[in-house]
Design an enzyme around this catalytic site. Structure first.
Site, PDB file in Angstrom:
ATOM      1  N   ARG A  78       0.803  -1.217   0.000  1.00  7.19           N
ATOM      2  CA  ARG A  78       0.000   0.000   0.000  1.00  7.19           C
ATOM      3  C   ARG A  78       0.839   1.272   0.000  1.00  7.19           C
ATOM      4  O   ARG A  78       0.452   2.280  -0.586  1.00  7.19           O
ATOM      5  CB  ARG A  78      -0.936  -0.006   1.211  1.00  7.19           C
ATOM      6  CG  ARG A  78      -1.976   1.099   1.198  1.00  7.19           C
ATOM      7  CD  ARG A  78      -2.999   0.917   2.292  1.00  7.19           C
ATOM      8  NE  ARG A  78      -2.396   0.880   3.619  1.00  7.19           N
ATOM      9  CZ  ARG A  78      -3.072   0.786   4.748  1.00  7.19           C
ATOM     10  NH1 ARG A  78      -4.399   0.689   4.705  1.00  7.19           N
ATOM     11  NH2 ARG A  78      -2.463   0.758   5.906  1.00  7.19           N
ATOM     12  N   ASP A 119      -4.236  -0.302  -2.815  1.00  4.54           N
ATOM     13  CA  ASP A 119      -5.016  -0.212  -1.581  1.00  4.54           C
ATOM     14  C   ASP A 119      -6.297  -1.000  -1.815  1.00  4.54           C
ATOM     15  O   ASP A 119      -7.136  -0.608  -2.642  1.00  4.54           O
ATOM     16  CB  ASP A 119      -5.323   1.252  -1.264  1.00  4.54           C
ATOM     17  CG  ASP A 119      -6.076   1.434   0.045  1.00  4.54           C
ATOM     18  OD1 ASP A 119      -6.665   0.454   0.542  1.00  4.54           O
ATOM     19  OD2 ASP A 119      -6.096   2.569   0.562  1.00  4.54           O
ATOM     20  N   TYR A 126     -11.452  -6.371  14.790  1.00  4.27           N
ATOM     21  CA  TYR A 126     -10.533  -7.280  14.111  1.00  4.27           C
ATOM     22  C   TYR A 126     -11.061  -8.715  14.165  1.00  4.27           C
ATOM     23  O   TYR A 126     -11.078  -9.426  13.146  1.00  4.27           O
ATOM     24  CB  TYR A 126      -9.165  -7.188  14.778  1.00  4.27           C
ATOM     25  CG  TYR A 126      -8.095  -8.049  14.150  1.00  4.27           C
ATOM     26  CD1 TYR A 126      -7.500  -7.681  12.943  1.00  4.27           C
ATOM     27  CD2 TYR A 126      -7.661  -9.216  14.771  1.00  4.27           C
ATOM     28  CE1 TYR A 126      -6.511  -8.471  12.371  1.00  4.27           C
ATOM     29  CE2 TYR A 126      -6.667 -10.002  14.205  1.00  4.27           C
ATOM     30  CZ  TYR A 126      -6.096  -9.627  13.006  1.00  4.27           C
ATOM     31  OH  TYR A 126      -5.112 -10.401  12.443  1.00  4.27           O
TER      32      TYR A 126
END
Length: 239
Positions: free
Chosen positions: A34, A53, A145
Site C-alpha cells: 500500500r 489499496d 478485528y
C-alpha cells in the site's frame, strides 16, 4: 508448473514469507503493497510489486490488470492484507470498526471477486484467506478485528460450496501469535504472557504459516476446500 500467484499485503510480516515461499518454489509471484517501497528481498527474487489499496475497487482492478499483463490470469490468490485498530468497545469509534472491516473483510471480497473472473474461465483456482486465531476465540479490545477475521470463515465456506464444481478451492489459514517486528516490539513481560498461553510454548515463525498456505495451494490439497487450518501452536484448539 509455474503458476501465477498473487499475495495481497505481501511486502512485510507473514505476507513477505508467503510471497518468498511461492517464488522460491518457482511460481510467478506478484504482491501488493500500500505504501513505501517494495522490499528488495522480494524484487531480487523476481517478484512483481504492485501498489494497491484494497479498500479501493478501482485500484484492485488496476492491480489485476498489471498482474495479468505480466504473469497471466491469477491462478493462486492469497488474501493476506489486513489492518488493526485495537480499542475497547466503549472507546471504539464507528470509523475504527468500519475501517477494519473495509480492509480485512470487504477488501478480501474485492480481491477474491476480481480473481474469480480468470479462475472461472480456466475452471481451476486456489484461494487461501488469512484469518487469525483471534477470529475464532476472541480477544479483548479487538472486537472489530475478530469480527472481520471470523467473517472470512463464512465467506470462504460459502464460496467453497458455490464454486467447488468449477474446481476452485477456498480455504482459511488461522495463525496464532507469530514472531514479527510487531510482536518483537512488545515488552518482555507481555511476550512472556502470550507464550504462556501457547501449548507449544513459543511463537510461530512466519515460515510456519507460509508452509500451510503453500500446502493448501498445492496439488496435494486438491480435495480440501472449506477448511480452516490453525497455525497457532494449539492456542485456539476447540474453537
Amino acid at each position: 508448473m509455474s503458476r501465477s500467484v498473487l499475495v495481497t499485503g505481501g511486502n512485510r510480516g507473514i505476507g513477505l514469507d508467503i510471497t518468498r515461499a511461492f517464488a522460491e518454489a518457482g511460481d510467478k509471484v506478484a504482491f501488493t503493497y500500500r505504501s513505501g517501497e517494495p522490499p528488495a528481498a522480494l524484487t531480487e527474487l523476481g517478484c512483481l510489486p504492485v501498489r494497491c489499496d484494497i479498500t479501493d475497487t478501482e485500484q484492485v482492478d488496476r492491480a489485476y490488470k498489471e498482474v495479468e499483463e505480466q504473469h497471466g490470469n491469477v491462478e493462486v490468490l492469497v488474501a493476506n492484507a489486513g489492518v488493526t485498530r485495537d480499542q475497547l468497545l466503549m472507546r471504539m469509534s464507528e470509523e475504527d470498526f468500519a475501517a477494519v472491516l473495509d480492509t480485512n473483510l470487504t477488501g478480501t471480497f474485492r480481491v477474491v471477486k476480481r480473481a474469480n473472473r480468470g479462475m472461472l474461465r480456466a475452471r481451476r483456482g486456489r484461494v487461501v484467506l488469512i484469518s487469525s486465531v483471534v477470529g475464532l476465540m476472541g480477544s479483548p479490545g479487538q472486537a472489530n478485528y475478530a469480527a472481520s477475521k471470523a467473517a472470512l470463515v463464512g465467506f470462504a465456506r460459502s464460496l467453497a460450496r458455490e464454486l467447488g464444481s468449477r474446481n476452485i478451492t477456498f480455504n482459511v489459514v488461522a495463525p496464532g501469535f507469530v514472531e514479527t517486528d510487531m510482536t518483537r516490539a512488545l515488552p518482555a513481560e507481555r511476550q512472556a504472557e502470550i507464550v504462556a498461553q501457547v501449548p507449544l510454548g513459543r511463537y510461530a515463525q512466519p515460515g510456519d504459516v507460509a508452509a500451510a498456505v503453500r500446502f493448501l495451494a498445492s496439488d496435494d490439497a486438491s480435495y480440501i476446500t472449506g477448511a480452516v487450518i490453525p497455525v497457532d501452536g494449539g492456542l485456539g484448539m476447540g474453537h
